[in-house]
Design an enzyme around this catalytic site. Structure first.
Site, PDB file in Angstrom:
ATOM      1  N   CYS A 102      11.777  -4.114 -25.226  1.00  0.00           N
ATOM      2  CA  CYS A 102      10.578  -3.969 -24.389  1.00  0.00           C
ATOM      3  C   CYS A 102       9.617  -5.127 -24.657  1.00  0.00           C
ATOM      4  CB  CYS A 102       9.896  -2.643 -24.685  1.00  0.00           C
ATOM      5  SG  CYS A 102       8.241  -2.529 -23.992  1.00  0.00           S
ATOM      6  N   GLU A 147       1.955   5.815  10.662  1.00  0.00           N
ATOM      7  CA  GLU A 147       0.927   5.240   9.771  1.00  0.00           C
ATOM      8  C   GLU A 147       0.895   3.715   9.794  1.00  0.00           C
ATOM      9  OE1 GLU A 147       3.052   8.571   8.047  1.00  0.00           O
ATOM     10  OE2 GLU A 147       0.997   8.405   7.375  1.00  0.00           O
ATOM     11  N   HIS A 193       1.042   1.114 -19.901  1.00  0.00           N
ATOM     12  CA  HIS A 193       0.225  -0.096 -19.710  1.00  0.00           C
ATOM     13  C   HIS A 193      -0.429  -0.096 -18.343  1.00  0.00           C
ATOM     14  CE1 HIS A 193       3.808  -1.223 -17.435  1.00  0.00           C
ATOM     15  NE2 HIS A 193       3.090  -2.149 -16.836  1.00  0.00           N
ATOM     16  N   CYS A 212       6.221  -3.755 -26.399  1.00  0.00           N
ATOM     17  CA  CYS A 212       6.182  -3.114 -27.714  1.00  0.00           C
ATOM     18  C   CYS A 212       5.646  -4.097 -28.766  1.00  0.00           C
ATOM     19  CB  CYS A 212       7.574  -2.631 -28.112  1.00  0.00           C
ATOM     20  SG  CYS A 212       7.972  -0.975 -27.513  1.00  0.00           S
ATOM     21  N   LYS A 232       6.151  10.786  -0.126  1.00  0.00           N
ATOM     22  CA  LYS A 232       5.638  10.555   1.226  1.00  0.00           C
ATOM     23  C   LYS A 232       5.865   9.102   1.588  1.00  0.00           C
ATOM     24  CE  LYS A 232       1.338  10.269   3.843  1.00  0.00           C
ATOM     25  NZ  LYS A 232       1.807  10.961   5.054  1.00  0.00           N
ATOM     26  N   HIS A 272     -16.333   4.926  -9.490  1.00  0.00           N
ATOM     27  CA  HIS A 272     -15.348   5.993  -9.239  1.00  0.00           C
ATOM     28  C   HIS A 272     -13.947   5.472  -9.476  1.00  0.00           C
ATOM     29  CE1 HIS A 272     -15.773   3.809  -5.390  1.00  0.00           C
ATOM     30  NE2 HIS A 272     -14.499   4.098  -5.199  1.00  0.00           N
ATOM     31  N   GLY A 332       6.756   0.749  -8.333  1.00  0.00           N
ATOM     32  CA  GLY A 332       7.035  -0.659  -8.596  1.00  0.00           C
ATOM     33  C   GLY A 332       6.689  -1.081 -10.010  1.00  0.00           C
ATOM     34  N   CYS A 333       6.459  -0.095 -10.877  1.00  0.00           N
ATOM     35  CA  CYS A 333       6.150  -0.425 -12.261  1.00  0.00           C
ATOM     36  C   CYS A 333       7.421  -0.904 -12.953  1.00  0.00           C
ATOM     37  CB  CYS A 333       5.598   0.816 -12.949  1.00  0.00           C
ATOM     38  SG  CYS A 333       5.232   0.539 -14.675  1.00  0.00           S
ATOM     39  N   SER A 334       7.296  -2.016 -13.656  1.00  0.00           N
ATOM     40  CA  SER A 334       8.491  -2.694 -14.161  1.00  0.00           C
ATOM     41  C   SER A 334       8.904  -2.212 -15.540  1.00  0.00           C
ATOM     42  CB  SER A 334       8.228  -4.197 -14.205  1.00  0.00           C
ATOM     43  OG  SER A 334       7.138  -4.467 -15.071  1.00  0.00           O
ATOM     44  N   ASN A 367      -0.188   0.974 -12.468  1.00  0.00           N
ATOM     45  CA  ASN A 367       0.942   1.403 -11.643  1.00  0.00           C
ATOM     46  C   ASN A 367       1.851   2.181 -12.555  1.00  0.00           C
ATOM     47  OD1 ASN A 367       0.350   0.183  -9.219  1.00  0.00           O
ATOM     48  ND2 ASN A 367       1.465  -1.683  -9.716  1.00  0.00           N
ATOM     49  N   HIS A 392      -9.841   6.028  -8.119  1.00  0.00           N
ATOM     50  CA  HIS A 392      -8.922   6.627  -7.148  1.00  0.00           C
ATOM     51  C   HIS A 392      -7.581   6.807  -7.823  1.00  0.00           C
ATOM     52  CE1 HIS A 392     -11.404   5.647  -3.598  1.00  0.00           C
ATOM     53  NE2 HIS A 392     -11.641   4.470  -4.154  1.00  0.00           N
ATOM     54  N   ASN A 404      -1.601 -12.155 -18.300  1.00  0.00           N
ATOM     55  CA  ASN A 404      -0.303 -11.978 -17.650  1.00  0.00           C
ATOM     56  C   ASN A 404       0.464 -13.304 -17.607  1.00  0.00           C
ATOM     57  OD1 ASN A 404       1.788 -11.443 -15.651  1.00  0.00           O
ATOM     58  ND2 ASN A 404       0.586  -9.653 -15.064  1.00  0.00           N
ATOM     59  N   HIS A 410       6.054   3.315 -27.336  1.00  0.00           N
ATOM     60  CA  HIS A 410       6.775   3.037 -26.096  1.00  0.00           C
ATOM     61  C   HIS A 410       6.963   4.258 -25.197  1.00  0.00           C
ATOM     62  CE1 HIS A 410       9.586   0.711 -23.620  1.00  0.00           C
ATOM     63  NE2 HIS A 410      10.365   1.768 -23.613  1.00  0.00           N
ATOM     64  N   GLN A 455      -3.079  -2.940 -15.723  1.00  0.00           N
ATOM     65  CA  GLN A 455      -3.352  -4.350 -15.460  1.00  0.00           C
ATOM     66  C   GLN A 455      -4.810  -4.529 -15.049  1.00  0.00           C
ATOM     67  OE1 GLN A 455      -0.583  -6.749 -13.221  1.00  0.00           O
ATOM     68  NE2 GLN A 455       0.871  -5.058 -13.057  1.00  0.00           N
ATOM     69  N   HIS A 495       6.707   1.378 -20.760  1.00  0.00           N
ATOM     70  CA  HIS A 495       5.722   1.305 -21.842  1.00  0.00           C
ATOM     71  C   HIS A 495       4.328   1.533 -21.237  1.00  0.00           C
ATOM     72  CE1 HIS A 495       4.756  -0.188 -25.987  1.00  0.00           C
ATOM     73  NE2 HIS A 495       3.570  -0.061 -25.428  1.00  0.00           N
ATOM     74  N   GLU A 528     -15.725  -0.572   1.045  1.00  0.00           N
ATOM     75  CA  GLU A 528     -16.547   0.426   0.340  1.00  0.00           C
ATOM     76  C   GLU A 528     -17.981  -0.079   0.149  1.00  0.00           C
ATOM     77  OE1 GLU A 528     -14.798   1.826  -3.273  1.00  0.00           O
ATOM     78  OE2 GLU A 528     -13.065   2.714  -2.257  1.00  0.00           O
TER      79      GLU A 528
END
Ligand code: H2U
Ligand code: ZN
Length: 349
Positions: free
Chosen positions: A51, A319, A165, A54, A313, A298, A158-160, A152, A300, A76, A114, A167, A163, A181
């Site tokens: 990982c 949509e 984490h 880690c 969904k 706030h 789509g989280c790779s 994510n 989301h 990153n 992990h 971003q 572990h 907003e």
């Protein structure tokens, strides 16, 4: 207004963004028949030598993570925006427009362990993550207009890497969603002389139809205008502009409500509930506080699951071409989230 009367097809207005959403409650008056599939056992190790998040391991770019024991932040290695943005030298026109963008991206590890997720972490450890979010927002906010903190979670989002984490992407420009907003909250403030999301919070407290969790400092609701089936909005009760402004008690309350909310999410389909979650607060980067009083901090949470751990969904067809649509009403979703146990399914006997 009683939302129980809203049992025919209707469109709801998202006061925070100005978007509309189509709601078709008549399609859910049949009994709930969604499968409740259990996923296979979660047998990840506490440390994974392969990982890249880690402690002590080497990342793709060749750098080595320290032996961190709480949280860990790094730039990153494949950042989407770079600090040296400048003049693009692009001679555009009304039809072909492009602007340069300057910024930076960071990865934040929530825990050295992990196999954990936020709802399984201790309140103290979650507070450590909250303090980190606040610190990074304050730090990057000195030189960037917008600091987007997000997580994510789950391969479906789509989280790779499992572990725990999140971003942070910080930019010198205001992205689409916060710009909408900002405009909506400003217009409301000018018209009513009060803060949109605080008036909304008071309405939710009166109606008691969409609240999932609450404590002395926070409220978690399925917003009236929710798009994702089990979308929630997390609001401080006090007027707070940005995450660094949160007081100690509010941070403790946030750790508590976040853990409870995420446990309910996990329990809904007895799986590690995937989502994209993130924070919106008043723009940074030199914005005078007097000019952003219309803002309310706030978070989301946008989880994609609809009927089971494996049925999500899809945002397709109508949509993509017309506007977002849902069958399950926000009130029904809140009710289902309230009905699941508040002890994590992995901890239940
Ligand atoms: P996600 O799992 O949410 O995609 O985030 C992982 C991020 O980690 C991703 O943006 C970065 C990817 O660019 N990354 C590094 O910075 N270094 C690495 O060694 C691998 C992944
Ligand atoms: Zn790991």
């Amino acid at each position: 207004m009683n939302t129980h009367d809203l049992n025919q097809p209707h469109r709801r207005y998202n006061a925070l963004t100005g978007d509309w959403i189509l709601v078709s409650p008549h399609r859910t008056q049949r009994p709930w028949q969604g499968q409740q599939e259990k996923q296979g056992g979660d047998d990840r190790p506490t440390y994974d030598p392969s990982c890249y998040l880690c402690p002590g391991n080497e990342r793709a770019g060749g750098e080595r993570n320290p032996d961190y024991t709480e949280t860990f932040v790094f730039t990153n290695d494949y950042a989407a925006v770079l600090p040296q943005g400048g003049d693009l030298g692009f001679a555009g026109n009304d039809l072909l427009r492009a602007d340069g963008v300057r910024g930076t991206c960071r990865v934040i590890c929530f825990s050295p362990q992990h196999n954990l997720t936020l709802p399984e972490m201790s309140l103290d450890a979650i507070r450590g993550v909250i303090n980190l979010w606040a610190r990074e927002t304050a730090d990057l906010g000195k030189t960037h207009r917008w600091v987007q903190v997000f997580e994510n979670k789950g391969p479906v989002m789509g989280c790779s890497n499992p572990h725990p984490h999140g971003q942070i992407w910080a930019t010198d420009s205001l992205p689409n969603e916060p710009a909408k907003e900002d405009a909506q909250q400003r217009a409301y403030y000018e018209k009513h002389g009060s803060v949109l999301l605080l008036d909304y919070l008071n309405l939710e407290c009166q109606q008691q139809e969409r609240i999932v969790e609450e404590n002395d400092h926070w409220l978690a609701v399925v917003p009236f205008w929710a798009v994702w089936p089990f979308e929630t909005l997390l609001l401080p009760r006090r007027h707070v502009l940005r995450m660094p402004d949160l007081q100690d008690q509010e941070r403790a309350g946030l750790a508590e409500i976040l853990k409870k909310l995420l446990i309910r999410y996990d329990n809904l389909f007895e799986c590690s509930f995937p989502y994209s979650m993130g924070w919106h607060g008043a723009p940074m980067g030199g914005a005078a506080d007097a000019d952003v009083q219309h803002w309310q901090l706030h978070a989301h949470a946008f989880p994609p699951l609809l009927r089971s751990a494996t049925v999500k969904k899809f945002m397709v067809g109508y949509e993509m071409l017309a506007e977002a649509q849902r069958d399950l009403t926000a009130e029904q979703a809140a009710d289902r989230l309230r009905q699941v146990a508040d002890i994590h399914y992995k901890q239940q006997a």
